[in-house]
Motif scaffolding. Structure first.
Motif, PDB file in Angstrom:
ATOM      1  N   ALA A   1       0.824  -1.214   0.000  1.00 16.90           N
ATOM      2  CA  ALA A   1       0.000   0.000   0.000  1.00 16.90           C
ATOM      3  C   ALA A   1       0.854   1.260   0.000  1.00 16.90           C
ATOM      4  CB  ALA A   1      -0.926  -0.008   1.212  1.00 16.90           C
ATOM      5  N   VAL A   2       2.027   1.185  -0.598  1.00 18.79           N
ATOM      6  CA  VAL A   2       2.921   2.351  -0.683  1.00 18.79           C
ATOM      7  C   VAL A   2       3.155   2.669  -2.152  1.00 18.79           C
ATOM      8  CG1 VAL A   2       4.051   1.887   1.516  1.00 18.79           C
ATOM      9  CG2 VAL A   2       4.980   0.906  -0.553  1.00 18.79           C
ATOM     10  N   PRO A   3       3.370   3.929  -2.486  1.00 21.54           N
ATOM     11  CA  PRO A   3       3.576   4.280  -3.893  1.00 21.54           C
ATOM     12  C   PRO A   3       4.947   3.827  -4.386  1.00 21.54           C
ATOM     13  CG  PRO A   3       3.838   6.213  -2.513  1.00 21.54           C
ATOM     14  CD  PRO A   3       3.363   5.100  -1.617  1.00 21.54           C
ATOM     15  N   THR A   4       5.017   3.541  -5.680  1.00 19.03           N
ATOM     16  CA  THR A   4       6.295   3.220  -6.309  1.00 19.03           C
ATOM     17  C   THR A   4       7.076   4.517  -6.505  1.00 19.03           C
ATOM     18  OG1 THR A   4       5.452   3.519  -8.550  1.00 19.03           O
ATOM     19  CG2 THR A   4       5.231   1.299  -7.578  1.00 19.03           C
ATOM     20  N   PHE A   5       8.368   4.407  -6.805  1.00 21.91           N
ATOM     21  CA  PHE A   5       9.161   5.604  -7.078  1.00 21.91           C
ATOM     22  C   PHE A   5       8.587   6.361  -8.278  1.00 21.91           C
ATOM     23  CE2 PHE A   5      13.287   3.827  -5.045  1.00 21.91           C
ATOM     24  CZ  PHE A   5      12.832   4.197  -3.807  1.00 21.91           C
ATOM     25  N   ALA A   6       8.127   5.642  -9.305  1.00 23.90           N
ATOM     26  CA  ALA A   6       7.541   6.299 -10.476  1.00 23.90           C
ATOM     27  C   ALA A   6       6.278   7.072 -10.088  1.00 23.90           C
ATOM     28  CB  ALA A   6       7.233   5.269 -11.567  1.00 23.90           C
ATOM     29  N   GLU A   7       5.465   6.515  -9.187  1.00 18.82           N
ATOM     30  CA  GLU A   7       4.265   7.215  -8.729  1.00 18.82           C
ATOM     31  C   GLU A   7       4.629   8.446  -7.902  1.00 18.82           C
ATOM     32  OE1 GLU A   7       1.153   3.466  -8.462  1.00 18.82           O
ATOM     33  OE2 GLU A   7       2.487   3.857  -6.780  1.00 18.82           O
ATOM     34  N   ILE A   8       5.678   8.340  -7.100  1.00 20.36           N
ATOM     35  CA  ILE A   8       6.133   9.496  -6.318  1.00 20.36           C
ATOM     36  C   ILE A   8       6.594  10.606  -7.257  1.00 20.36           C
ATOM     37  CG2 ILE A   8       7.893  10.340  -4.715  1.00 20.36           C
ATOM     38  CD1 ILE A   8       7.753   7.532  -3.389  1.00 20.36           C
ATOM     39  N   LYS A   9       7.357  10.231  -8.295  1.00 18.67           N
ATOM     40  CA  LYS A   9       7.831  11.232  -9.252  1.00 18.67           C
ATOM     41  C   LYS A   9       6.662  11.944  -9.919  1.00 18.67           C
ATOM     42  CE  LYS A   9      10.045  12.000 -13.608  1.00 18.67           C
ATOM     43  NZ  LYS A   9      10.565  11.468 -14.826  1.00 18.67           N
ATOM     44  N   ALA A  10       5.628  11.202 -10.266  1.00 19.03           N
ATOM     45  CA  ALA A  10       4.487  11.771 -10.976  1.00 19.03           C
ATOM     46  C   ALA A  10       3.565  12.598 -10.077  1.00 19.03           C
ATOM     47  CB  ALA A  10       3.684  10.644 -11.630  1.00 19.03           C
ATOM     48  N   SER A  11       3.749  12.489  -8.774  1.00 18.26           N
ATOM     49  CA  SER A  11       2.875  13.190  -7.838  1.00 18.26           C
ATOM     50  C   SER A  11       3.075  14.693  -7.900  1.00 18.26           C
ATOM     51  CB  SER A  11       3.160  12.709  -6.410  1.00 18.26           C
ATOM     52  OG  SER A  11       2.481  13.504  -5.474  1.00 18.26           O
ATOM     53  N   ASP A  12       1.959  15.418  -7.902  1.00 16.13           N
ATOM     54  CA  ASP A  12       2.023  16.876  -7.843  1.00 16.13           C
ATOM     55  C   ASP A  12       2.318  17.354  -6.431  1.00 16.13           C
ATOM     56  OD1 ASP A  12       1.389  17.073 -10.530  1.00 16.13           O
ATOM     57  OD2 ASP A  12      -0.760  17.235 -10.152  1.00 16.13           O
ATOM     58  N   ARG A  13       2.205  16.459  -5.451  1.00 16.71           N
ATOM     59  CA  ARG A  13       2.371  16.847  -4.047  1.00 16.71           C
ATOM     60  C   ARG A  13       3.826  16.830  -3.589  1.00 16.71           C
ATOM     61  NH1 ARG A  13      -0.909  13.121  -0.517  1.00 16.71           N
ATOM     62  NH2 ARG A  13      -0.001  11.594  -1.900  1.00 16.71           N
ATOM     63  N   LEU A  14       4.711  16.145  -4.323  1.00 15.99           N
ATOM     64  CA  LEU A  14       6.091  16.019  -3.853  1.00 15.99           C
ATOM     65  C   LEU A  14       7.085  16.490  -4.915  1.00 15.99           C
ATOM     66  CD1 LEU A  14       6.031  12.522  -2.087  1.00 15.99           C
ATOM     67  CD2 LEU A  14       6.227  14.747  -1.007  1.00 15.99           C
ATOM     68  N   ASP A  15       7.538  17.739  -4.775  1.00 14.77           N
ATOM     69  CA  ASP A  15       8.627  18.188  -5.631  1.00 14.77           C
ATOM     70  C   ASP A  15       9.938  17.794  -4.941  1.00 14.77           C
ATOM     71  OD1 ASP A  15       9.104  20.061  -3.607  1.00 14.77           O
ATOM     72  OD2 ASP A  15       8.291  21.735  -4.753  1.00 14.77           O
ATOM     73  N   GLU A  16      11.064  18.157  -5.515  1.00 18.94           N
ATOM     74  CA  GLU A  16      12.350  17.741  -4.955  1.00 18.94           C
ATOM     75  C   GLU A  16      12.554  18.254  -3.529  1.00 18.94           C
ATOM     76  OE1 GLU A  16      15.783  18.124  -7.502  1.00 18.94           O
ATOM     77  OE2 GLU A  16      14.559  17.686  -9.267  1.00 18.94           O
ATOM     78  N   ALA A  17      12.173  19.500  -3.268  1.00 25.27           N
ATOM     79  CA  ALA A  17      12.354  20.060  -1.923  1.00 25.27           C
ATOM     80  C   ALA A  17      11.472  19.345  -0.904  1.00 25.27           C
ATOM     81  CB  ALA A  17      12.044  21.559  -1.928  1.00 25.27           C
ATOM     82  N   GLN A  18      10.229  19.060  -1.274  1.00 23.83           N
ATOM     83  CA  GLN A  18       9.319  18.367  -0.355  1.00 23.83           C
ATOM     84  C   GLN A  18       9.772  16.927  -0.103  1.00 23.83           C
ATOM     85  OE1 GLN A  18       5.969  19.316  -2.840  1.00 23.83           O
ATOM     86  NE2 GLN A  18       5.052  20.557  -1.217  1.00 23.83           N
ATOM     87  N   LEU A  19      10.244  16.268  -1.144  1.00 18.72           N
ATOM     88  CA  LEU A  19      10.739  14.903  -0.994  1.00 18.72           C
ATOM     89  C   LEU A  19      11.986  14.875  -0.125  1.00 18.72           C
ATOM     90  CD1 LEU A  19      10.293  11.971  -1.734  1.00 18.72           C
ATOM     91  CD2 LEU A  19      11.507  12.378  -3.884  1.00 18.72           C
ATOM     92  N   THR A  20      12.876  15.841  -0.299  1.00  8.75           N
ATOM     93  CA  THR A  20      14.072  15.945   0.536  1.00  8.75           C
ATOM     94  C   THR A  20      13.683  16.159   1.995  1.00  8.75           C
ATOM     95  OG1 THR A  20      15.417  16.775  -1.286  1.00  8.75           O
ATOM     96  CG2 THR A  20      16.196  17.265   0.943  1.00  8.75           C
ATOM     97  N   ALA A  21      12.740  17.053   2.244  1.00  9.97           N
ATOM     98  CA  ALA A  21      12.284  17.310   3.614  1.00  9.97           C
ATOM     99  C   ALA A  21      11.658  16.054   4.219  1.00  9.97           C
ATOM    100  CB  ALA A  21      11.289  18.465   3.630  1.00  9.97           C
ATOM    101  N   PHE A  22      10.847  15.340   3.445  1.00 14.43           N
ATOM    102  CA  PHE A  22      10.209  14.118   3.924  1.00 14.43           C
ATOM    103  C   PHE A  22      11.255  13.075   4.325  1.00 14.43           C
ATOM    104  CE2 PHE A  22       8.674   9.833   2.970  1.00 14.43           C
ATOM    105  CZ  PHE A  22       7.567   9.760   3.800  1.00 14.43           C
ATOM    106  N   LEU A  23      12.262  12.874   3.471  1.00 12.59           N
ATOM    107  CA  LEU A  23      13.293  11.872   3.757  1.00 12.59           C
ATOM    108  C   LEU A  23      14.220  12.307   4.891  1.00 12.59           C
ATOM    109  CD1 LEU A  23      14.172  10.848   0.102  1.00 12.59           C
ATOM    110  CD2 LEU A  23      12.942   9.470   1.809  1.00 12.59           C
ATOM    111  N   SER A  24      14.298  13.608   5.138  1.00 17.11           N
ATOM    112  CA  SER A  24      15.156  14.127   6.201  1.00 17.11           C
ATOM    113  C   SER A  24      14.516  13.994   7.577  1.00 17.11           C
ATOM    114  CB  SER A  24      15.476  15.603   5.953  1.00 17.11           C
ATOM    115  OG  SER A  24      16.185  15.755   4.747  1.00 17.11           O
ATOM    116  N   ALA A  25      13.201  13.824   7.624  1.00 14.37           N
ATOM    117  CA  ALA A  25      12.492  13.763   8.906  1.00 14.37           C
ATOM    118  C   ALA A  25      11.556  12.551   8.943  1.00 14.37           C
ATOM    119  CB  ALA A  25      11.712  15.048   9.125  1.00 14.37           C
TER     120      ALA A  25
END
Length: 71
Positions: free
Chosen positions: A12-36
């Motif tokens: 029930a988790v998104p694939t990397f391709a789905e994460i890339k296609a998401s409008d909710r996670l740009d590079e800065a948001q993804l970096t922040a998510f992985l940092s915390a």
């Protein structure tokens, strides 16, 4: 499964391709998510800044078919 002692994974988790296609996670948001990761359901992998940057670049390089764009 990534954590020692983890009994099962989840589909029930998104694939990397789905994460890339998401409008909710740009590079800065993804970096922040992985940092915390303590703020998410993701286990704390204790990634360095360089590892996070590499992972974000890898995710952003994914194609719709789930392959890396360098393939």
């Amino acid at each position: 499964m990534v954590a020692p002692g983890q009994g099962h994974g989840s589909d029930a988790v998104p694939t990397f391709a789905e994460i890339k296609a998401s409008d909710r996670l740009d590079e800065a948001q993804l970096t922040a998510f992985l940092s915390a990761p303590e703020h998410s359901r993701m286990p704390n992998l204790s990634l360095t800044r360089a590892e996070i940057a590499d992972l974000v670049a890898y995710i952003k390089a994914q194609r719709k078919d789930g392959r890396n764009s360098g393939d």
